[in-house]
Design a protein around this motif. Structure first.
Motif, PDB file in Angstrom:
ATOM      1  N   PHE A   1      12.300   9.452  -3.048  1.00  0.00           N
ATOM      2  CA  PHE A   1      13.509   9.112  -2.127  1.00  0.00           C
ATOM      3  C   PHE A   1      14.104  10.239  -1.201  1.00  0.00           C
ATOM      4  CE2 PHE A   1      17.885   7.430  -2.524  1.00  0.00           C
ATOM      5  CZ  PHE A   1      17.673   6.092  -1.775  1.00  0.00           C
ATOM      6  N   TRP A   2      13.427  11.375  -1.804  1.00  0.00           N
ATOM      7  CA  TRP A   2      13.692  12.713  -0.873  1.00  0.00           C
ATOM      8  C   TRP A   2      13.023  12.593   0.247  1.00  0.00           C
ATOM      9  CZ3 TRP A   2      17.540  15.813  -1.901  1.00  0.00           C
ATOM     10  CH2 TRP A   2      17.638  17.035  -1.580  1.00  0.00           C
ATOM     11  N   GLN A   3      11.717  11.825   0.172  1.00  0.00           N
ATOM     12  CA  GLN A   3      10.789  11.977   1.140  1.00  0.00           C
ATOM     13  C   GLN A   3      11.013  10.460   1.960  1.00  0.00           C
ATOM     14  OE1 GLN A   3       8.881  14.323   2.794  1.00  0.00           O
ATOM     15  NE2 GLN A   3      10.211  15.801   1.743  1.00  0.00           N
ATOM     16  N   PRO A   4      11.669  10.101   2.727  1.00  0.00           N
ATOM     17  CA  PRO A   4      11.746   8.523   3.126  1.00  0.00           C
ATOM     18  C   PRO A   4      10.552   8.261   3.933  1.00  0.00           C
ATOM     19  CG  PRO A   4      13.436   9.972   4.322  1.00  0.00           C
ATOM     20  CD  PRO A   4      12.731  10.764   3.377  1.00  0.00           C
ATOM     21  N   THR A   5       9.782   9.096   4.440  1.00  0.00           N
ATOM     22  CA  THR A   5       8.639   8.690   5.446  1.00  0.00           C
ATOM     23  C   THR A   5       7.304   7.933   4.529  1.00  0.00           C
ATOM     24  OG1 THR A   5       8.039  11.186   4.884  1.00  0.00           O
ATOM     25  CG2 THR A   5       8.856  10.540   7.100  1.00  0.00           C
ATOM     26  N   GLN A   6       7.227   8.762   3.334  1.00  0.00           N
ATOM     27  CA  GLN A   6       6.446   8.100   2.382  1.00  0.00           C
ATOM     28  C   GLN A   6       6.684   6.712   1.748  1.00  0.00           C
ATOM     29  OE1 GLN A   6       5.481  10.713  -1.003  1.00  0.00           O
ATOM     30  NE2 GLN A   6       5.441  12.457   0.192  1.00  0.00           N
ATOM     31  N   THR A   7       7.851   6.458   1.552  1.00  0.00           N
ATOM     32  CA  THR A   7       8.504   5.358   1.336  1.00  0.00           C
ATOM     33  C   THR A   7       8.080   4.173   2.689  1.00  0.00           C
ATOM     34  OG1 THR A   7      10.242   6.096   0.240  1.00  0.00           O
ATOM     35  CG2 THR A   7      10.180   3.976   0.203  1.00  0.00           C
ATOM     36  N   PHE A   8       8.320   4.632   3.907  1.00  0.00           N
ATOM     37  CA  PHE A   8       8.041   3.864   5.000  1.00  0.00           C
ATOM     38  C   PHE A   8       6.779   3.459   5.258  1.00  0.00           C
ATOM     39  CE2 PHE A   8       7.577   3.704   9.578  1.00  0.00           C
ATOM     40  CZ  PHE A   8       8.749   2.923   9.957  1.00  0.00           C
ATOM     41  N   VAL A   9       5.796   4.541   5.026  1.00  0.00           N
ATOM     42  CA  VAL A   9       4.322   4.018   5.207  1.00  0.00           C
ATOM     43  C   VAL A   9       3.983   3.146   3.953  1.00  0.00           C
ATOM     44  CG1 VAL A   9       3.673   5.954   6.763  1.00  0.00           C
ATOM     45  CG2 VAL A   9       3.566   6.360   4.204  1.00  0.00           C
ATOM     46  N   GLY A  10       4.608   3.571   2.856  1.00  0.00           N
ATOM     47  CA  GLY A  10       3.939   2.729   1.763  1.00  0.00           C
ATOM     48  C   GLY A  10       4.431   1.147   1.966  1.00  0.00           C
ATOM     49  N   SER A  11       5.768   0.974   2.684  1.00  0.00           N
ATOM     50  CA  SER A  11       6.254  -0.286   2.716  1.00  0.00           C
ATOM     51  C   SER A  11       5.360  -0.782   3.845  1.00  0.00           C
ATOM     52  CB  SER A  11       7.552  -0.209   3.522  1.00  0.00           C
ATOM     53  OG  SER A  11       8.469   0.102   2.719  1.00  0.00           O
ATOM     54  N   ILE A  12       4.923  -0.326   5.014  1.00  0.00           N
ATOM     55  CA  ILE A  12       4.040  -0.671   5.808  1.00  0.00           C
ATOM     56  C   ILE A  12       2.664  -1.314   5.382  1.00  0.00           C
ATOM     57  CG2 ILE A  12       2.428  -0.176   8.026  1.00  0.00           C
ATOM     58  CD1 ILE A  12       4.870   1.526   8.942  1.00  0.00           C
ATOM     59  N   ALA A  13       2.298  -0.274   4.521  1.00  0.00           N
ATOM     60  CA  ALA A  13       0.994  -0.637   3.931  1.00  0.00           C
ATOM     61  C   ALA A  13       1.048  -1.924   2.792  1.00  0.00           C
ATOM     62  CB  ALA A  13       0.443   0.564   2.857  1.00  0.00           C
ATOM     63  N   PHE A  14       2.210  -1.984   2.201  1.00  0.00           N
ATOM     64  CA  PHE A  14       2.354  -3.030   1.319  1.00  0.00           C
ATOM     65  C   PHE A  14       2.344  -4.503   2.201  1.00  0.00           C
ATOM     66  CE2 PHE A  14       5.163  -5.866  -1.108  1.00  0.00           C
ATOM     67  CZ  PHE A  14       4.324  -6.192  -2.306  1.00  0.00           C
ATOM     68  N   ASN A  15       3.138  -4.451   3.337  1.00  0.00           N
ATOM     69  CA  ASN A  15       3.301  -5.571   4.199  1.00  0.00           C
ATOM     70  C   ASN A  15       1.838  -5.971   4.789  1.00  0.00           C
ATOM     71  OD1 ASN A  15       5.971  -5.736   3.879  1.00  0.00           O
ATOM     72  ND2 ASN A  15       6.460  -4.549   5.887  1.00  0.00           N
ATOM     73  N   MET A  16       1.094  -4.984   5.136  1.00  0.00           N
ATOM     74  CA  MET A  16      -0.287  -5.304   5.677  1.00  0.00           C
ATOM     75  C   MET A  16      -0.916  -5.931   4.414  1.00  0.00           C
ATOM     76  SD  MET A  16      -1.200  -2.607   8.575  1.00  0.00           S
ATOM     77  CE  MET A  16      -1.725  -1.331   7.492  1.00  0.00           C
ATOM     78  N   GLY A  17      -1.138  -5.240   3.425  1.00  0.00           N
ATOM     79  CA  GLY A  17      -1.838  -5.673   2.240  1.00  0.00           C
ATOM     80  C   GLY A  17      -1.594  -7.207   1.776  1.00  0.00           C
ATOM     81  N   LEU A  18      -0.450  -7.529   1.927  1.00  0.00           N
ATOM     82  CA  LEU A  18      -0.024  -8.928   1.399  1.00  0.00           C
ATOM     83  C   LEU A  18      -0.514 -10.064   2.627  1.00  0.00           C
ATOM     84  CD1 LEU A  18       3.296  -8.852  -0.234  1.00  0.00           C
ATOM     85  CD2 LEU A  18       1.175  -9.707  -1.078  1.00  0.00           C
ATOM     86  N   LEU A  19      -0.363  -9.548   3.939  1.00  0.00           N
ATOM     87  CA  LEU A  19      -0.999 -10.312   4.954  1.00  0.00           C
ATOM     88  C   LEU A  19      -2.500 -10.583   4.762  1.00  0.00           C
ATOM     89  CD1 LEU A  19       0.812  -9.198   8.270  1.00  0.00           C
ATOM     90  CD2 LEU A  19       0.882 -11.411   7.282  1.00  0.00           C
ATOM     91  N   GLY A  20      -2.936  -9.384   4.530  1.00  0.00           N
ATOM     92  CA  GLY A  20      -4.550  -9.445   4.373  1.00  0.00           C
ATOM     93  C   GLY A  20      -4.936 -10.432   3.141  1.00  0.00           C
ATOM     94  N   MET A  21      -4.114 -10.767   2.159  1.00  0.00           N
ATOM     95  CA  MET A  21      -4.454 -11.448   1.069  1.00  0.00           C
ATOM     96  C   MET A  21      -4.306 -13.046   1.328  1.00  0.00           C
ATOM     97  SD  MET A  21      -5.058  -9.794  -1.609  1.00  0.00           S
ATOM     98  CE  MET A  21      -4.373 -10.587  -3.255  1.00  0.00           C
ATOM     99  N   LEU A  22      -3.496 -13.049   2.525  1.00  0.00           N
ATOM    100  CA  LEU A  22      -2.998 -14.434   3.118  1.00  0.00           C
ATOM    101  C   LEU A  22      -4.398 -15.029   3.529  1.00  0.00           C
ATOM    102  CD1 LEU A  22      -0.897 -16.477   4.241  1.00  0.00           C
ATOM    103  CD2 LEU A  22      -1.489 -15.568   6.135  1.00  0.00           C
TER     104      LEU A  22
END
Lengths: 220, 770
Positions: free
Chosen positions: B227-248
């Motif tokens: 939580f202290w490092q919001p950038t990590q959460t930000f890129v984690g979210s991008i990666a998760f979104n892309m991963g789900l799209l790939g699964m599509l």
């Protein structure tokens, strides 16, 4: 003479080579003559019928069809695709062994289709009357898949003659039917041939049509 | 068995077009999986690896900045409190002015935690860092910067983030904060179970909302480092979104394999019956088909891996593709591909599974609606949002599409266009829809996703451009501008106003934040979309701060600037900051704040006809500063935006391509069956052109139905992406704009693709039956 077949040959690709299915066949058919083409399986009955009907073109020879009230013969070989298509649409009726009807049209619509294509809407009533005479009045709005084999062939005959063609060709029209239905179908074909004065050519194994046919062509 | 395999092989190669289409569909899906995995893994690791804080898991901020607070904490830890913590380091942070910019400096005590997993990779460097008053510079953009004489650079290292690392004593010295400590970083003793899942799907822990357990200590606030490092959460979210799209793409591919196997079984039903009659068991037939699927997937994986490698290198997304990551990505593709293909084959054989009773269907719909509600209202995680998307897709598959197909099946036979040819077309389309239900579903799913993504990206783009227009009014920005004198610039002809911006890092109770101090007057209010009120004094915060603090306008914000006691100011405005990874707080400029921050930017408002002249003059007068025209920044921002979403669009396009291949395959199978109908129609007098026209009309009708089917789902997906995914992943809000042009693009794409996929088989069939 209304059909003149002169030294006609047709080959098809066979594996890496080619095979002559019809080789140097000649015959004439006289006006209003019911003709049967007979012969063992694979001898080329269907091919010959398709050649006469203009569905395929011969590799050698000539096929001429002469229309009623016309002194000029039409050489199928010399017609371009469009002319051949128009000729077939206007003057030829065809009955196959199976898959004679458009599956997505009802019986009535199938019969009216040739009229729509040839713009002979004035024949609509006769076409519907014929369906009634063929015992299909209760199946007018049924789709082909809902009919029995015999009913489908009766509807196919009604469709083939709806636009009152001058030539009626049938390829093993009873191949899928039992003896009773076969006899009925042949009788219908004969009746329509008699009534409309069309030239009937049937390719078949069956002996039943022999009683009706004025002429038999044997292929060997 | 060998004879059966030989027969299957001959059957497969006797239909080369079907085989190629099936292979292409699998290759595309597996390619998407591999590219997405490698890209998102690299993205996440660029941010996670490097910064020292990635080795620590909790942060204890000391509001009083005293060393004694740290030692008290350490004493308590030694005494047995916090038993789950195995390492602890004191940290001091601040900003240094380098090359006219505020660069964060992190000072940690390397000796305090000898077992630290943060590894400088060189013992000597570690020693030099402690003993020689030096810093290590992270970030490529500082390589050519001249450092002040008091900063000794030991080494330059590449990193996605720019910062300086020093021993705590050096940092205190450089920041002029002797004896001060901001926080302690704590190391947890166990690797959580979910961490290995990151290797399988980068960003999954962010998506699932996983974090280490909360730990507490009386009198002290212990925050999670994530939580202290919001950038990590930000890129984690991008990666998760892309991963789900790939699964599509894999999901769509699964439908295609299923449909294709069903077709193959139906086509060879009689043959299989005969085989069973002569003693071949069902298991043997199934085994042969499973073997076929395995062979297809294996060859596809190989081709997809090669294509992905070439693509990644060509597009310079990843310069060095890590071997292990690539291997994991390919293996993941293989496992997913195999599972999809095998499930498809097994389901195709298990016909009773395909006939679902009404009760099961109703229960399924109820459960899916419950899942949808749960995803929307009951959970705030990113995975909850995708659960809602999944539920929508399931409703589309089990309820909407079958209901519409049933309705069309019941209604269309009654619909009698005057022309018989039109009747054939309408009914044939209906029949196609019924027979190729799964290809239709897969296709409408892919188009719906394309609609959803396009609408979301379009909406974000609209809001982003609107934001840029107000945020970047006509003017010039001078960056690294600490040497520039605003008084002089103000006197230049054509200059209307010079605005100063002081920047740096501060701390909120939830972690670090970027801080900007400037004059929060009417001009600034307009830039940030705030209705200016002279009587209200306070701070502006971005949506990320407001969301994470769960704060609203009027609430007090406690902010701590380096070497200052925390300050309390009311939030007077929450502003949007699309694309911003960090928390941002805008402070009213005053002497106290600006002393803790670096004045590194100037905004020069000029008369429109003087822009070029002032730009030139600024470049000449301040050669070390960066001069940027606001128009240029706007263009650059839009360019970056488009580039960011290029991969998203590519994945959506791949899903559409996979679905198109599926539709092509099913159309090909149907055209084969329609050969007899074409022969009949040809005998009746239909020309080739007329037959083509018919096929084209039927394909267009099918395309229209598929596209219409996908519109409600597409809008639903777009709504979830805008209203749930974006706020949960990135803490920014987007208004969904249903622009006809944005909606029209994927629909036109879908329609053209459907027509192409259905007309091409006609051409193949008509050529082969010539």
């Amino acid at each position: 003479m209304v059909i003149h077949v002169q030294s006609v040959s047709k080959k098809f690709p066979d594996g890496k080579g080619e095979r002559w299915v019809i080789k140097d066949v000649s015959f004439n058919i006289e006006p209003h003559q019911a003709t049967v083409i007979r012969g063992p399986s694979g001898v080329g009955k269907t091919t010959l019928l398709n050649l006469i009907a203009g569905l395929i073109q011969p590799d050698n020879g000539e096929i001429e069809l002469i229309l009623k009230d016309s002194a000029v013969s039409t050489s199928l070989n010399r017609l371009n695709t469009r002319e051949l298509l128009r000729f077939r649409r206007d003057h030829i009726g065809f009955v196959y062994q199976f898959f004679n009807l458009v599956p997505t049209l009802t019986v009535q619509e199938n019969v009216l289709l040739p009229l729509a294509l040839t713009k002979r809407e004035h024949l609509r009533e006769q076409a519907l009357d014929r369906l009634q005479k063929l015992g299909l009045q209760s199946h007018l709005n049924a789709f082909p898949a809902q009919l029995s084999g015999g009913e489908q062939q009766r509807a196919a005959i009604a469709r083939a003659v709806a636009h009152e063609p001058q030539f009626l060709f049938a390829d093993e029209p009873t191949g899928n039917l039992d003896a009773e239905n076969s006899a009925e179908v042949f009788k219908l074909l004969w009746d329509e041939h008699e009534r409309l004065g069309t030239n009937l050519v049937v390719a078949t194994h069956s002996d039943d049509i022999g009683a009706y046919a004025a002429r038999t062509i044997h292929l060997a | 068995m060998i004879l059966l395999i030989r027969s299957q092989w001959r059957d497969l190669i006797s239909r080369p077009i079907v085989l190629i289409a099936l292979l292409a569909n699998l290759v595309l899906a597996l390619f998407a999986i591999t590219v997405v995995h490698v890209t998102s893994h690299t993205l996440v690791h660029e941010f996670v690896e490097g910064p020292p804080q990635s080795s620590y898991h909790y942060v204890v901020p000391f509001p009083d900045n005293r060393e004694s607070s740290y030692f008290r904490l350490r004493e308590r830890w030694r005494a047995g409190e916090l038993p789950e913590i195995v390492g602890m380091v004191p940290v001091v942070e601040g900003n240094l002015e380098i090359g006219g910019r505020a660069i964060p400096l992190i000072g940690i005590d390397l000796i305090s935690d000898s077992q630290a997993t943060f590894d400088l990779r060189d013992g000597q460097i570690s020693t030099h860092l402690v003993t020689q008053d030096s810093v290590i510079v992270f970030g490529e953009d500082l390589v050519n910067t001249t450092f002040p004489n008091d900063i000794k650079v030991l080494e330059f290292r590449s990193s996605a983030q720019t910062f300086l690392l020093a021993d705590i004593a050096t940092a205190q010295n450089l920041l002029d904060r002797k004896g001060e400590i901001d926080a302690a970083w704590l190391r947890y003793n166990q690797v959580p179970v979910w961490e290995w899942m990151e290797h399988l799907s980068p960003g999954i822990s962010t998506g699932l909302g996983f974090s280490r357990p909360e730990i507490s200590l009386t009198d002290l606030n212990i925050e999670s480092m994530d939580f202290w490092q919001p950038t990590q959460t930000f890129v984690g979210s991008i990666a998760f979104n892309m991963g789900l799209l790939g699964m599509l793409a894999v999901l769509v591919s699964g439908f295609i394999v299923y449909e294709s196997t069903v077709r193959s079984i139906e086509r060879r039903e009689q043959e299989f019956d005969r085989l069973q009659a002569i003693g071949v068991s069902v298991l043997q037939i199934r085994s042969v088909l499973i073997l076929e699927a395995t062979a297809l997937v294996l060859s596809s994986v190989l081709v997809a891996a090669i294509l992905a490698l070439v693509f990644l290198r060509q597009n310079s997304l990843i310069i060095n593709v890590p071997k292990t990551t690539f291997l994991i990505a390919t293996s993941k593709g293989l496992v997913l591909g195999m599972s999809t293909a095998l499930i498809g084959v097994i389901l195709a054989f298990t016909r009773q599974l395909r006939k679902v009773s009404w009760l099961v269907l109703v229960l399924g719909v109820v459960a899916t609606v419950a899942m949808l509600c749960f995803g929307i209202w009951m959970t705030t995680t990113l995975v909850g949002a995708y659960l809602a998307v999944f539920a929508l897709c399931v409703l589309h598959i089990i309820a909407l599409t079958p209901a519409i197909v049933r309705f069309l099946d019941a209604f269309l036979p009654r619909f009698k266009p005057k022309s018989l040819i039109s009747r054939i077309n309408v009914r044939a389309t209906c029949q196609h829809l019924k027979q190729a239900k799964f290809a239709t579903i897969a296709f409408s799913l892919a188009i719906a996703t394309a609609i959803g993504i396009t609408l979301m990206v379009g909406s974000l783009r609209t809001d982003f451009i609107k934001l840029l227009e107000v945020r970047l009014p006509p003017g010039i920005q001078l960056r690294e501008a600490s040497a520039a004198d605003p008084m002089i610039i103000r006197q230049w002809t054509g200059v209307e106003e010079v605005r100063e911006y002081y920047r740096g890092e501060g701390n909120l109770s939830i972690g670090k934040t970027d801080v900007i101090a400037t004059s929060l007057d009417e001009f600034e209010a307009r830039r940030f979309g705030y209705e200016y009120d002279i009587d209200r004094v306070g701070v502006y915060v971005n949506e990320k701060v407001a969301a994470q603090l769960q704060a609203n306008v009027g609430d007090d914000l406690e902010l701590k600037l380096p070497s200052m006691t925390p300050i309390d100011l009311p939030i007077i405005h929450i502003f949007k900051s699309y694309g911003e990874m960090s928390r941002v707080v805008l402070l009213p400029n005053n002497q106290v704040f600006s002393n803790q921050l670096v004045r590194d930017r100037l905004l020069i408002v000029v008369q429109p006809d003087s822009i070029s002249a002032i730009e030139r003059k600024l470049q000449e007068t301040y050669p070390s500063a960066t001069v940027l025209n606001h128009t240029e920044i706007r263009e650059q921002a839009v360019h970056i935006f488009n580039r960011t979403f290029a991969l998203t669009n590519l994945i959506a396009l791949i899903a559409v391509a996979v679905a198109v291949i599926g539709l092509f395959n099913s159309a090909l199978a149907m055209q084969g069956a329609k050969r007899a109908e074409y022969r009949l129609l040809n005998t009746l007098g239909f020309s080739r052109l007329a037959l083509f026209r018919q096929s084209f009309t039927q394909s267009s009708l099918l395309g229209v139905v598929c596209c219409l089917l996908s519109v409600p789902l597409g809008i639903g997906i777009a709504w979830i992406l805008c209203e749930l995914v974006n706020p949960r992943a990135f803490q920014w809000t987007i208004s969904l704009h249903l622009a006809p042009m944005t909606l029209g693009y994927p629909l036109l794409l879908g329609l053209s693709a459907a027509v192409l996929a259905s007309v091409l088989p006609w051409i193949f069939v008509s050529r082969s039956s010539k």
